[in-house]
Design a protein around this motif. Structure first.
Motif, short mmCIF file in Angstrom:
data_model
loop_
_atom_site.label_atom_id
_atom_site.label_comp_id
_atom_site.label_asym_id
_atom_site.label_seq_id
_atom_site.Cartn_x
_atom_site.Cartn_y
_atom_site.Cartn_z
N GLU A 8 0.87 -1.18 0.00
CA GLU A 8 0.00 0.00 0.00
C GLU A 8 0.90 1.23 0.00
OE1 GLU A 8 -2.29 -0.41 3.52
OE2 GLU A 8 -3.74 -1.80 2.62
N VAL A 9 0.59 2.16 -0.88
CA VAL A 9 1.43 3.36 -1.02
C VAL A 9 0.59 4.61 -0.78
CG1 VAL A 9 2.94 4.69 -2.53
CG2 VAL A 9 2.93 2.18 -2.67
N LYS A 10 1.00 5.37 0.23
CA LYS A 10 0.37 6.66 0.49
C LYS A 10 1.26 7.76 -0.08
CE LYS A 10 0.05 6.31 4.96
NZ LYS A 10 -0.30 6.68 6.36
N VAL A 11 0.67 8.66 -0.85
CA VAL A 11 1.41 9.76 -1.43
C VAL A 11 0.94 11.05 -0.77
CG1 VAL A 11 2.01 11.01 -3.54
CG2 VAL A 11 1.62 8.53 -3.63
N LEU A 12 1.87 11.74 -0.10
CA LEU A 12 1.57 12.97 0.62
C LEU A 12 2.23 14.15 -0.07
CD1 LEU A 12 2.21 11.84 4.33
CD2 LEU A 12 0.16 11.48 2.91
N GLU A 18 -0.39 16.82 3.35
CA GLU A 18 -1.76 16.38 3.04
C GLU A 18 -1.70 15.14 2.14
OE1 GLU A 18 -5.65 17.93 0.47
OE2 GLU A 18 -3.95 19.26 0.86
N GLN A 19 -2.58 14.16 2.43
CA GLN A 19 -2.60 12.95 1.60
C GLN A 19 -3.24 13.25 0.27
OE1 GLN A 19 -3.45 9.05 3.36
NE2 GLN A 19 -4.91 8.66 1.71
N LEU A 20 -2.51 12.97 -0.80
CA LEU A 20 -3.00 13.22 -2.15
C LEU A 20 -3.59 11.97 -2.79
CD1 LEU A 20 -0.02 15.36 -3.50
CD2 LEU A 20 -2.19 16.19 -2.61
N CYS A 21 -3.03 10.81 -2.44
CA CYS A 21 -3.45 9.60 -3.12
C CYS A 21 -3.12 8.38 -2.26
CB CYS A 21 -2.73 9.50 -4.47
SG CYS A 21 -3.20 8.09 -5.48
N PHE A 22 -3.98 7.36 -2.35
CA PHE A 22 -3.72 6.08 -1.67
C PHE A 22 -3.80 4.98 -2.71
CE2 PHE A 22 -5.00 2.22 0.55
CZ PHE A 22 -4.05 2.17 1.56
N LEU A 23 -2.68 4.30 -2.92
CA LEU A 23 -2.61 3.23 -3.92
C LEU A 23 -2.66 1.88 -3.21
CD1 LEU A 23 0.26 4.75 -6.11
CD2 LEU A 23 -2.21 4.96 -6.46
N ILE A 32 9.37 2.89 -9.27
CA ILE A 32 8.89 4.24 -8.97
C ILE A 32 8.20 4.83 -10.18
CG2 ILE A 32 9.59 6.58 -8.32
CD1 ILE A 32 9.67 4.54 -6.05
N GLY A 33 8.70 4.48 -11.36
CA GLY A 33 8.04 4.94 -12.59
C GLY A 33 6.63 4.41 -12.70
N ASP A 34 6.41 3.16 -12.26
CA ASP A 34 5.06 2.60 -12.27
C ASP A 34 4.15 3.34 -11.29
OD1 ASP A 34 5.86 0.65 -14.10
OD2 ASP A 34 6.45 -0.75 -12.51
N ILE A 35 4.70 3.66 -10.13
CA ILE A 35 3.91 4.39 -9.13
C ILE A 35 3.55 5.78 -9.63
CG2 ILE A 35 3.98 5.36 -6.80
CD1 ILE A 35 5.74 2.97 -6.01
#
Length: 311
Positions: A8-12, A18-23, A32-35
């Protein structure tokens, strides 16, 4: 049968946290390119080249080829996003940086109206060194354009737009400044006449050929299909033998070309441009030299960064 452990990847946001996205259910071998591509689906205006992802807001950005399961994170990874701003591809970057000086210099050489006095409009200098300087300047930038299209391989596919504007201001501005003086109706030839010009021309041609040879060698560094990273070594081409002494002979040759152009024209703006270029290329060369020394335990100890045995 072993089960795949998904991440699970959280992007802040790197500034506001602030959390922008939760993968969810990200493959462990994802890069990282895929993410970045997954993040792009949620925020279409932030295309992958515009994204910088970090494990800590103060650390360096992660490379696109780094694999998620190899990073020092658990199965729930937190990454920090920074917007790099609008990007342009390297082809457009070099067109802007090289075509600009090329055309600007030719405008001064042709003495288009409103640059000098009206009576000199569309006239040419009777001095052979002025024509020779134009030919050398044109050759230098034409070579850079050809190398960009057919030779260079870039580790990064884009450059920030703000950096391009700064670089263009530098290259275009200096090109106009030195062209103004070299093509000026009152320009005087070098002190030692043809002898000084001819010797400088020989050095200029040798350095341009050397610079081109080094770029070909760097391009062919992984031409054997090897996936492992290697540091450049001299080849049968004598111009590449400078690799025995320096890590970045391409910069050494480039500085040599501009030093010879300064001697050929005996023009102060050219000398200042050469000095500033030497300072910047020394910074780049020393950084590359340190990177080689850290990465390769068998890196030749005799090599310096840009000037043999000195710097």
């Amino acid at each position: 049968m072993s089960r795949t452990t998904f991440f699970e990847v959280k992007v802040l946001d790197a500034k506001t946290k602030e959390q922008l996205c939760f993968l969810d259910k990200v493959e462990p071998y994802s890069t990282i390119g895929d993410i970045k591509s997954l993040f792009h689906k949620s925020y279409p205006h932030w295309y992958p080249a515009r994204q910088a992802l970090k494990l800590d807001p103060k650390e360096k950005s992660l490379r696109d080829d780094e694999i998620l399961q190899n990073l020092p994170v658990g199965t729930t990874a937190t990454m920090y996003f920074r917007d790099l701003g609008p990007q342009l591809g390297w082809t457009m970057v070099f067109l802007a940086e090289c075509v600009g000086p090329l055309l600007i210099y030719l405008l001064f050489y042709c003495r288009v109206p409103y640059i000098y006095s009206h009576r000199y409009a569309f006239t040419s200098s009777p001095l052979p060194v002025v024509t020779l300087a134009c030919a050398c300047h044109t050759f230098h930038y034409m070579k850079r354009l050809i190398e960009t299209i057919f030779v260079h391989r870039f580790s990064h596919g884009t450059m920030p737009l703000r950096t391009i504007v700064r670089n263009c201001a530098y290259y275009w501005g200096f090109s106009a400044w030195l062209a103004y003086y070299i093509n000026h109706p009152l320009y005087t030839p070098p002190s030692y006449g043809e002898l000084q010009v001819n010797y400088a021309l020989v050095i200029f041609v040798m350095c341009e050929l050397g610079n081109f040879s080094i770029h070909l060698t760097l391009n062919n560094l992984r031409g054997d299909g090897s996936r492992g990273r290697k540091f450049p070594m001299p080849t049968k081409n004598p111009f590449t033998w400078l690799f025995f002494f320096v890590s970045c002979p391409n910069y050494t040759y480039k500085v040599g070309a501009w030093v010879s152009f300064s001697i050929m024209t005996q023009c102060l703006p050219v000398a200042l441009y050469t000095l500033l270029g030497f300072i910047q290329m020394t910074i780049w060369a020393k950084g590359k030299h340190r990177a080689y020394s850290r990465e390769f335990k068998d890196y030749p100890s005799l090599r310096m960064a840009i000037i043999p045995l000195i710097l």
